[in-house]
Design an enzyme around this catalytic site. Structure first.
Site, mmCIF file in Angstrom:
data_model
loop_
_atom_site.group_PDB
_atom_site.id
_atom_site.type_symbol
_atom_site.label_atom_id
_atom_site.label_comp_id
_atom_site.label_asym_id
_atom_site.label_seq_id
_atom_site.Cartn_x
_atom_site.Cartn_y
_atom_site.Cartn_z
ATOM 1 C CE LYS A 164 -8.156 -3.938 4.180
ATOM 2 N NZ LYS A 164 -7.437 -3.001 3.311
ATOM 3 C CD1 TRP B 145 -1.872 -2.272 1.987
ATOM 4 C CD2 TRP B 145 -2.810 -1.569 0.076
ATOM 5 N NE1 TRP B 145 -2.777 -3.221 1.576
ATOM 6 C CE2 TRP B 145 -3.360 -2.817 0.416
ATOM 7 C CE3 TRP B 145 -3.235 -0.932 -1.089
ATOM 8 C CZ2 TRP B 145 -4.322 -3.449 -0.371
ATOM 9 C CZ3 TRP B 145 -4.192 -1.552 -1.867
ATOM 10 C CH2 TRP B 145 -4.721 -2.792 -1.508
ATOM 11 C CG ASP C 97 -3.220 3.512 4.137
ATOM 12 O OD1 ASP C 97 -4.227 3.232 4.820
ATOM 13 O OD2 ASP C 97 -2.927 2.910 3.086
HETATM 14 C C1 LIG Z 1 -6.920 -2.493 2.158
HETATM 15 C C2 LIG Z 1 -5.941 -1.391 2.214
HETATM 16 C C3 LIG Z 1 -5.903 -0.385 1.234
HETATM 17 C C4 LIG Z 1 -6.769 -0.401 -0.003
HETATM 18 O O1 LIG Z 1 -8.075 -0.116 0.281
HETATM 19 P P1 LIG Z 1 -9.148 -0.033 -0.908
HETATM 20 O O2 LIG Z 1 -10.359 0.398 -0.165
HETATM 21 O O3 LIG Z 1 -9.243 -1.380 -1.513
HETATM 22 O O4 LIG Z 1 -8.691 0.982 -1.876
HETATM 23 C C5 LIG Z 1 -4.980 0.633 1.394
HETATM 24 N N1 LIG Z 1 -4.145 0.664 2.445
HETATM 25 C C6 LIG Z 1 -4.150 -0.300 3.391
HETATM 26 C C7 LIG Z 1 -3.196 -0.221 4.532
HETATM 27 C C8 LIG Z 1 -5.044 -1.350 3.300
HETATM 28 O O5 LIG Z 1 -5.043 -2.300 4.248
#
Ligand SMILES: *Cc1c(COP(=O)(O)O)cnc(C)c1O
Length: 378
Positions: free
Chosen positions: A213, A117, A189
């Site tokens: 998540k 990511w 993030d």
């Molecule tokens: C799952 C995830 C993403 C991507 O999320 P999307 O909603 O599929 O764009 C980005 N960063 C992290 C840390 C993630 O776990």
């Protein structure tokens, strides 16, 4: 039947039971929230209309939005000069929204390259300016984060420093946020560990988290930021929907917002508060992860991917002596009512995602399955 009631027995989705869902995302949600949601989809708050059908400008949604913000501010312990927004496009859209809004032409932003990511974020930042990699985890196969700031090399004057608080695929997690250079803001993030523990938002200018998540349905993204950052005019002309300012100035409903996502996230916020808040989430998460890491640490059969100083309380990654054994493990775990354990192809092995809503019973079941599997296959 509730998860607690069937604890210790084999579960089967086909017979109407819930099984233990170790999926990395979309991941497990609290059962009480899902049960309330079943009712609310049909008729919410006695309105005679379901949540999916209410106008985003009507009284019912007004109240839901207000309740979501109120609970969210409590969960996040948000100071008055911070705001919470909900936007769409998944966390992946934040990879470009951040630099589009804050990385000026010719400017540089610093990025911790700690997994997939983070790499995605770097790729998008390069569309707008220079993405300086201040730490690269690739040489160690992303199994570690910097153990001290001595391993970090910042650029001269970054527009911001970006990091991923929990690397969902690798199973590494920052237990304390990195320290940016003096006067430089931190952007994070936090998709896969948001509200799994207390967070001092004052250390950040911006935090974003895809909902699927720890918060709710995929597609919706929660953003927390300093008002001064969120309301700022972007560093370049941007489409209306891509400016944080648009969403900040319109209570996240400039257009039709993801109403169901906001509702469900609000329910999850209320669930966190009712369960004892983020401090209690952290206590439970440490206990839950400890059950599984405990097995790994006592074993020469299982090998953890992440280094101990930075291993994740949310995504536990480990391998076994051969890929055949791993396949067998995953198959037999499935037959025992434990799903979603296959590791990401880049790491292989097993990944157990144990987000806030994963009950302790799920971790106990996995830990005892692991012990038994090692006894019969080790
Ligand atoms: C799952 C995830 C993403 C991507 O999320 P999307 O909603 O599929 O764009 C980005 N960063 C992290 C840390 C993630 O776990």
């Amino acid at each position: 039947m509730t998860q607690a009631a069937v604890s210790g027995t084999r579960r089967s989705g086909a017979s109407g039971e819930r099984i233990f869902n170790f999926s990395a995302g979309p991941g497990v949600l609290p059962e009480s929230v899902l049960q309330q949601c079943q009712e609310d989809v049909f008729n919410i708050m006695g309105s005679g209309i379901g949540i999916l059908e209410h106008s985003h400008r009507g009284k019912v949604f007004d109240r839901l939005l207000e309740e979501t913000f109120e609970a969210g501010r409590k969960v996040a312990n948000l100071p008055d000069d911070y705001d919470m927004l909900f936007v769409q496009g998944g966390a992946s859209s934040q990879c470009f929204m951040v630099p589009a809004n804050y990385l000026p032409e010719g400017g540089t932003a610093d990025y911790y390259r700690t997994g997939k990511w983070a790499k995605d974020s770097i790729k998008e930042a390069k569309l707008y300016g220079t993405a300086h990699v201040c730490f690269d985890g690739e040489p160690s196969k992303f199994s570690r984060l910097p153990a001290s700031m001595d391993e970090v090399k910042h650029s001269a004057s970054p527009a911001y420093v970006h990091f991923t608080s929990n690397n969902t695929i690798m199973g590494t997690q920052w237990h304390n946020e990195p320290t940016p250079p003096a006067g430089v803001e931190l952007v994070c993030d936090a998709s896969s560990d948001i509200f799994s523990k207390p967070i001092d938002v004052r250390k950040y200018a911006l935090i974003y988290a895809g909902a699927q998540k720890n918060l709710g349905p995929a597609g919706t993204v929660m953003v927390i930021g300093k008002k001064d950052w969120l309301q700022r005019e972007p560093v370049r002309p941007l489409p209306t929907m891509l400016k944080y300012k648009t969403h900040a100035e319109n209570e996240s409903r400039y257009n039709t917002p993801p109403t169901f996502g906001i509702y469900l996230i609000g329910q999850v916020f209320k669930w966190i508060l009712a369960e004892g808040g983020v401090e209690e989430m952290q206590r439970r998460n440490e206990e839950k992860a400890g059950l599984i890491y405990g097995v790994i640490d006592q074993s020469s059969f299982y090998k953890g991917h992440a280094e101990k100083h930075c291993r994740s309380l949310m995504n536990i990654t480990f391998t076994m002596p051969t890929p055949e054994l791993e396949d067998k493990f995953i198959k037999e775990a499935e037959a025992s009512g434990m799903d979603g354990l296959k590791g990401h192809r880049s790491v292989g092995g097993v990944r157990a995602s144990i987000y806030n809503a994963m009950p302790r019973a799920g971790c106990e079941a996995l830990a005892s399955f692991m012990r038994e599997f090692e006894r019969t296959n080790g």
